[in-house]
Design a protein around this motif. Structure first.
Motif, PDB file in Angstrom:
ATOM      1  N   THR A 233       0.858  -1.181   0.000  1.00 13.58           N
ATOM      2  CA  THR A 233       0.000   0.000   0.000  1.00 13.58           C
ATOM      3  C   THR A 233       0.895   1.232   0.000  1.00 13.58           C
ATOM      4  OG1 THR A 233      -1.730  -1.173   1.199  1.00 13.58           O
ATOM      5  CG2 THR A 233      -1.820   1.229   1.224  1.00 13.58           C
ATOM      6  N   VAL A 234       0.700   2.086  -1.020  1.00 14.94           N
ATOM      7  CA  VAL A 234       1.635   3.178  -1.278  1.00 14.94           C
ATOM      8  C   VAL A 234       0.898   4.500  -1.495  1.00 14.94           C
ATOM      9  CG1 VAL A 234       3.676   3.836  -2.633  1.00 14.94           C
ATOM     10  CG2 VAL A 234       2.989   1.441  -2.545  1.00 14.94           C
ATOM     11  N   ASN A 235       1.531   5.594  -1.081  1.00 12.71           N
ATOM     12  CA  ASN A 235       1.015   6.935  -1.330  1.00 12.71           C
ATOM     13  C   ASN A 235       1.512   7.398  -2.693  1.00 12.71           C
ATOM     14  OD1 ASN A 235       0.345   9.647  -1.374  1.00 12.71           O
ATOM     15  ND2 ASN A 235       0.825   9.994   0.777  1.00 12.71           N
ATOM     16  N   LEU A 236       0.603   7.471  -3.662  1.00 14.01           N
ATOM     17  CA  LEU A 236       0.964   7.853  -5.036  1.00 14.01           C
ATOM     18  C   LEU A 236       0.000   8.923  -5.543  1.00 14.01           C
ATOM     19  CD1 LEU A 236       1.651   4.296  -6.527  1.00 14.01           C
ATOM     20  CD2 LEU A 236       3.362   5.956  -5.757  1.00 14.01           C
ATOM     21  N   LEU A 237      -0.126   9.983  -4.808  1.00 14.21           N
ATOM     22  CA  LEU A 237      -1.117  11.025  -5.091  1.00 14.21           C
ATOM     23  C   LEU A 237      -0.964  11.611  -6.490  1.00 14.21           C
ATOM     24  CD1 LEU A 237      -3.426  12.747  -3.937  1.00 14.21           C
ATOM     25  CD2 LEU A 237      -1.693  14.366  -3.125  1.00 14.21           C
ATOM     26  N   HIS A 238       0.275  11.909  -6.892  1.00 19.24           N
ATOM     27  CA  HIS A 238       0.506  12.554  -8.183  1.00 19.24           C
ATOM     28  C   HIS A 238       0.517  11.556  -9.336  1.00 19.24           C
ATOM     29  CE1 HIS A 238       2.048  15.419  -5.205  1.00 19.24           C
ATOM     30  NE2 HIS A 238       1.764  16.362  -6.094  1.00 19.24           N
ATOM     31  N   LEU A 239       1.134  10.419  -9.137  1.00 20.21           N
ATOM     32  CA  LEU A 239       1.246   9.429 -10.203  1.00 20.21           C
ATOM     33  C   LEU A 239      -0.117   8.896 -10.623  1.00 20.21           C
ATOM     34  CD1 LEU A 239       3.123   7.802 -12.021  1.00 20.21           C
ATOM     35  CD2 LEU A 239       3.314   6.099 -10.197  1.00 20.21           C
ATOM     36  N   ALA A 240      -1.041   8.814  -9.673  1.00 15.93           N
ATOM     37  CA  ALA A 240      -2.382   8.295  -9.973  1.00 15.93           C
ATOM     38  C   ALA A 240      -3.104   9.137 -11.014  1.00 15.93           C
ATOM     39  CB  ALA A 240      -3.206   8.219  -8.692  1.00 15.93           C
ATOM     40  N   GLU A 241      -2.700  10.395 -11.157  1.00 13.51           N
ATOM     41  CA  GLU A 241      -3.342  11.302 -12.114  1.00 13.51           C
ATOM     42  C   GLU A 241      -2.583  11.366 -13.434  1.00 13.51           C
ATOM     43  OE1 GLU A 241      -6.216  12.641 -11.387  1.00 13.51           O
ATOM     44  OE2 GLU A 241      -6.144  11.751  -9.376  1.00 13.51           O
ATOM     45  N   ASN A 242      -1.472  10.661 -13.535  1.00 14.58           N
ATOM     46  CA  ASN A 242      -0.659  10.738 -14.747  1.00 14.58           C
ATOM     47  C   ASN A 242      -1.291   9.952 -15.891  1.00 14.58           C
ATOM     48  OD1 ASN A 242       1.815   9.808 -16.551  1.00 14.58           O
ATOM     49  ND2 ASN A 242       2.440  11.632 -15.415  1.00 14.58           N
ATOM     50  N   GLU A 295       6.774   9.032  -8.386  1.00  8.43           N
ATOM     51  CA  GLU A 295       5.984   9.922  -7.544  1.00  8.43           C
ATOM     52  C   GLU A 295       6.832  11.084  -7.032  1.00  8.43           C
ATOM     53  OE1 GLU A 295       2.756  11.449  -5.281  1.00  8.43           O
ATOM     54  OE2 GLU A 295       2.857  10.035  -6.967  1.00  8.43           O
ATOM     55  N   LYS A 296       8.054  10.795  -6.632  1.00  7.50           N
ATOM     56  CA  LYS A 296       8.958  11.857  -6.144  1.00  7.50           C
ATOM     57  C   LYS A 296       9.262  12.859  -7.243  1.00  7.50           C
ATOM     58  CE  LYS A 296      11.282   9.098  -2.581  1.00  7.50           C
ATOM     59  NZ  LYS A 296      12.576   8.485  -2.157  1.00  7.50           N
ATOM     60  N   ARG A 297       9.467  12.372  -8.457  1.00  5.96           N
ATOM     61  CA  ARG A 297       9.727  13.255  -9.593  1.00  5.96           C
ATOM     62  C   ARG A 297       8.546  14.185  -9.822  1.00  5.96           C
ATOM     63  NH1 ARG A 297      12.816  11.541 -14.152  1.00  5.96           N
ATOM     64  NH2 ARG A 297      14.864  10.818 -13.462  1.00  5.96           N
ATOM     65  N   LEU A 298       7.356  13.609  -9.831  1.00  8.32           N
ATOM     66  CA  LEU A 298       6.161  14.399 -10.102  1.00  8.32           C
ATOM     67  C   LEU A 298       5.885  15.422  -9.002  1.00  8.32           C
ATOM     68  CD1 LEU A 298       3.855  11.534 -11.438  1.00  8.32           C
ATOM     69  CD2 LEU A 298       4.890  13.381 -12.777  1.00  8.32           C
ATOM     70  N   GLU A 299       6.241  15.076  -7.769  1.00  8.85           N
ATOM     71  CA  GLU A 299       6.088  16.019  -6.653  1.00  8.85           C
ATOM     72  C   GLU A 299       6.909  17.289  -6.886  1.00  8.85           C
ATOM     73  OE1 GLU A 299       5.207  13.153  -2.777  1.00  8.85           O
ATOM     74  OE2 GLU A 299       7.221  13.947  -3.129  1.00  8.85           O
ATOM     75  N   ASN A 300       8.042  17.114  -7.556  1.00 10.22           N
ATOM     76  CA  ASN A 300       8.945  18.237  -7.831  1.00 10.22           C
ATOM     77  C   ASN A 300       8.769  18.786  -9.242  1.00 10.22           C
ATOM     78  OD1 ASN A 300      10.382  18.234  -5.274  1.00 10.22           O
ATOM     79  ND2 ASN A 300      11.266  16.286  -5.943  1.00 10.22           N
ATOM     80  N   ASN A 301       7.589  18.481  -9.820  1.00  6.25           N
ATOM     81  CA  ASN A 301       7.242  18.965 -11.158  1.00  6.25           C
ATOM     82  C   ASN A 301       8.204  18.474 -12.241  1.00  6.25           C
ATOM     83  OD1 ASN A 301       4.993  20.542 -10.221  1.00  6.25           O
ATOM     84  ND2 ASN A 301       6.479  22.046  -9.438  1.00  6.25           N
ATOM     85  N   GLY A 302       8.807  17.325 -12.016  1.00  2.00           N
ATOM     86  CA  GLY A 302       9.719  16.755 -13.002  1.00  2.00           C
ATOM     87  C   GLY A 302       8.996  15.794 -13.928  1.00  2.00           C
ATOM     88  N   GLY A 303       9.685  15.338 -14.961  1.00  2.00           N
ATOM     89  CA  GLY A 303       9.129  14.385 -15.901  1.00  2.00           C
ATOM     90  C   GLY A 303       9.500  12.956 -15.529  1.00  2.00           C
TER      91      GLY A 303
END
Length: 312
Positions: A233-242, A295-303
């Motif tokens: 179970t993982v926190n993927l708030l940003h990746l889930a919207e990719n 997810e870490k990349r997306l948190e920092n607005n990276g690709g």
């Protein structure tokens, strides 16, 4: 009969087998289901392999705790000479319960635990978090809840590292859950105790059902082969919207299921056949680590395009 869900939904099959012989008698039907669901062509030329050597797993104890919240490994098994829970009679179910009780008493000599009837689980108890007032809807839908709660039970290890369900979706299902997301330890627990149970059932002349080309056979075509599911179970708030998420999961051979909490998802292996137990769990370990990197990349607005793996 195979439904592919959205990125936050699991795949499912719309059929179950009544017994192990169904996979042989109706192979034209079940082989196509297995092929469609798992992306694996069933053939008698290939033998399903098993590997319970948990030391062969690399990683699984080093997830970033800021993202990985918990983990679970399950393994289902069916007993030779009995129909599956979808089709078994009340008498068969009671015989299976008696067998399980004998086996679990012997297992408890090395791993102390307690067997709870479903009636006992309907009442809360200090030190036991499992409460079951009525049969799960999933069991009602597939006809497994007949004669409820007769001859169903849950065996809990005293230290909380293992639970074993009796006469639910499968004759026996082992579950190892960890709140520290240490998948390596959960996998180790399952490997050790699956082998112990296999030995004990063999001594009673009721071995687990094994078919060389299908592996460990259970009622659902979605779980034949190893019967194993490993999840984190993982926190993927940003990746889930990719927009590339579907493609990424397909390439990693993983599925992603919403938990009901915003941004929190359960990542698990989709396939259970064509790989051994270590290989399937390794797919989850490596895949979850990569998803956390994304997810870490997306948190920092990276690709994340450079992190997307080659086609599976």
């Amino acid at each position: 009969c195979v439904r592919k869900g959205q990125p936050t939904g699991a795949r499912a099959v719309g059929c179950l087998a009544g017994d192990a012989q169904s996979y042989i008698l109706f192979c034209d039907f079940f082989d196509r289901i297995i092929e469609s669901y798992h992306g694996y062509k069933v053939t008698t030329d290939i033998v399903q392999e098993s590997d319970f050597n948990y030391d062969n797993l690399k990683g699984g104890d080093d997830f970033d705790q800021a993202y990985a919240m918990s983990c679970e490994v399950t393994a289902g098994r069916s007993i030779e000479d009995y129909c599956f829970p979808t089709h078994c009679s009340r008498g068969e179910r009671r015989q299976l319960f008696t067998l399980a009780k004998t086996v679990l008493e012997q297992l408890g000599e090395d791993l102390p635990g307690k067997l709870y009837s479903i009636d006992e689980l309907s009442h809360e108890s200090e030190g036991r978090r499992v409460v079951m007032d009525s049969p799960p809807l999933s069991l009602i839908k597939i006809g497994v809840a007949r004669d409820w709660p007769d001859a169903r039970a849950l065996w809990l290890v005293r230290d909380g590292t293992l639970a074993i369900w009796v006469n639910m979706e499968d004759h026996v299902k082992l579950v190892s859950y960890r709140s520290d997301a240490c998948l390596q330890e959960a996998f180790k627990t399952i490997c050790i105790n699956v082998l112990k149970l296999e030995t004990l059932y063999k001594k009673l002349r009721h071995p687990f059902i094994w078919k060389p080309h299908l592996g460990w056979v259970v009622s659902s075509p979605a779980e034949v082969g190893t019967g194993l599911k490993a999840s984190v179970t993982v926190n993927l708030l940003h990746l889930a919207e990719n927009k590339r998420l579907d493609d990424i999961l397909d390439r990693l051979r993983l599925q992603m299921e919403a938990t009901g909490c915003p941004g929190i998802y359960k990542i698990s292996n989709l396939q259970t056949i064509g790989f051994n137990e270590v290989e399937l769990t390794q797919l989850v370990v490596d895949g979850v680590k990569l998803l956390i990197r994304m997810e870490k990349r997306l948190e920092n607005n990276g690709g994340i395009d450079d992190l997307v793996p080659a086609q599976k």
